[in-house]
Design an enzyme around this catalytic site. Sequence first.
Site, short mmCIF file in Angstrom:
data_model
loop_
_atom_site.label_atom_id
_atom_site.label_comp_id
_atom_site.label_asym_id
_atom_site.label_seq_id
_atom_site.Cartn_x
_atom_site.Cartn_y
_atom_site.Cartn_z
N TYR A 157 71.45 14.31 -13.64
CA TYR A 157 71.27 13.22 -12.69
C TYR A 157 72.34 12.15 -12.93
O TYR A 157 72.68 11.86 -14.07
CB TYR A 157 69.89 12.58 -12.85
CG TYR A 157 68.73 13.51 -12.60
CD1 TYR A 157 68.02 13.48 -11.41
CD2 TYR A 157 68.30 14.41 -13.57
CE1 TYR A 157 66.95 14.31 -11.18
CE2 TYR A 157 67.23 15.24 -13.36
CZ TYR A 157 66.55 15.19 -12.17
OH TYR A 157 65.48 16.03 -11.95
N HIS A 204 68.36 11.96 -7.06
CA HIS A 204 68.17 13.40 -7.12
C HIS A 204 69.23 13.99 -8.06
O HIS A 204 70.28 13.40 -8.27
CB HIS A 204 68.30 14.04 -5.74
CG HIS A 204 67.17 13.70 -4.82
ND1 HIS A 204 65.91 14.24 -4.98
CD2 HIS A 204 67.11 12.90 -3.72
CE1 HIS A 204 65.11 13.77 -4.04
NE2 HIS A 204 65.80 12.96 -3.26
N LYS A 260 72.68 21.73 -4.87
CA LYS A 260 73.19 21.23 -6.14
C LYS A 260 74.40 22.05 -6.54
O LYS A 260 74.53 23.22 -6.17
CB LYS A 260 72.11 21.29 -7.22
CG LYS A 260 70.83 20.55 -6.86
CD LYS A 260 69.85 20.58 -7.99
CE LYS A 260 68.47 20.10 -7.52
NZ LYS A 260 68.48 18.86 -6.79
#
Length: 317
Positions: free
Chosen positions: A251, A259, A290
Amino acid sequence: MDCERPAEDHGTRQNGGAGEGGEAAGAESEGDRERSREPRVNISLVGGTPLLWRAGDIRRVREEDGVVGALVGSLARQPRQNVRLGRPLEILQEEASLLLERGRAAVQHTHNQEDEESHVKAVEAYQSRLEHSYEEQCVLALEDKKAVLQRVMNAKQNDHTCDEGTEQAMRERLSSLQKGFTLPRSAMAVQLCTARAGFGHCPEEAAFLAADWPMPRDERSETRFRVYRDLRGRGFYLTAAGKFGGDYLVYPGDPLRFHAHFIALCLSMVEQLPLCDVLAVARLGSNVKKTVLLCSPRDSGVEGEVVYSSLQWSGMV
């Protein structure tokens, strides 16, 4: 699938000029000295798992050290649900090791003779309270059964449906209940002490479980720890990423506000990764929006030298 190596550029941007770096290092050293003078947090061990019990310790390590962890305890007023959890806070082995390395924590595993004697006395007092509670519950359970039989007898007498034989049988049953009733131990209600750490282990067992902690590091554990230390040094927050197929979720700030941007996968420089696994983790990272980071510490042993390779799925050719 695109592959990039952003770590070196990122580190260069962080260092800046020589003067700025010196000032920053001086500020960090002063901050470290101030922190070293503060009382250390206490890490308790249960089965080799590091736990934080005190609310003040949990807040300090999150604000000052970026330790997130996961709450695993039940709430005192809502013990039969698992939607909201409370203390203790279970932290990663790498988080605990870094706190110890920085002198920010102490492991509670020393037991002197006075501690053992006080523990034995506390256990004896607890057993005495349990026995007293069992006796009270036996009396209450007997009174409850007698009240039920008495209500049945009164109801039959009021309805005039009870003959002499039935009434005599019920009276004999009531008398036998008075003489031979016992409450099974398995039916005893026991209070769960969730407000504080109780008698999880005897002193000998606690010392045995804590004797080999921190756990001896193999190559895999050492790789994970070096990656964790390097990413924390860059200001990132990390949590476990087992359900995402990686080692850490990375993070840019506190997970309550951000997020995760990366899924970190820790690999040694000589470890071989099958192409199908690379494709699988890259597609998984793309599906959850991601970027996958392949993190490999250099063999030189210099702190902070970790090579990062970012993977992003761009579709089939």
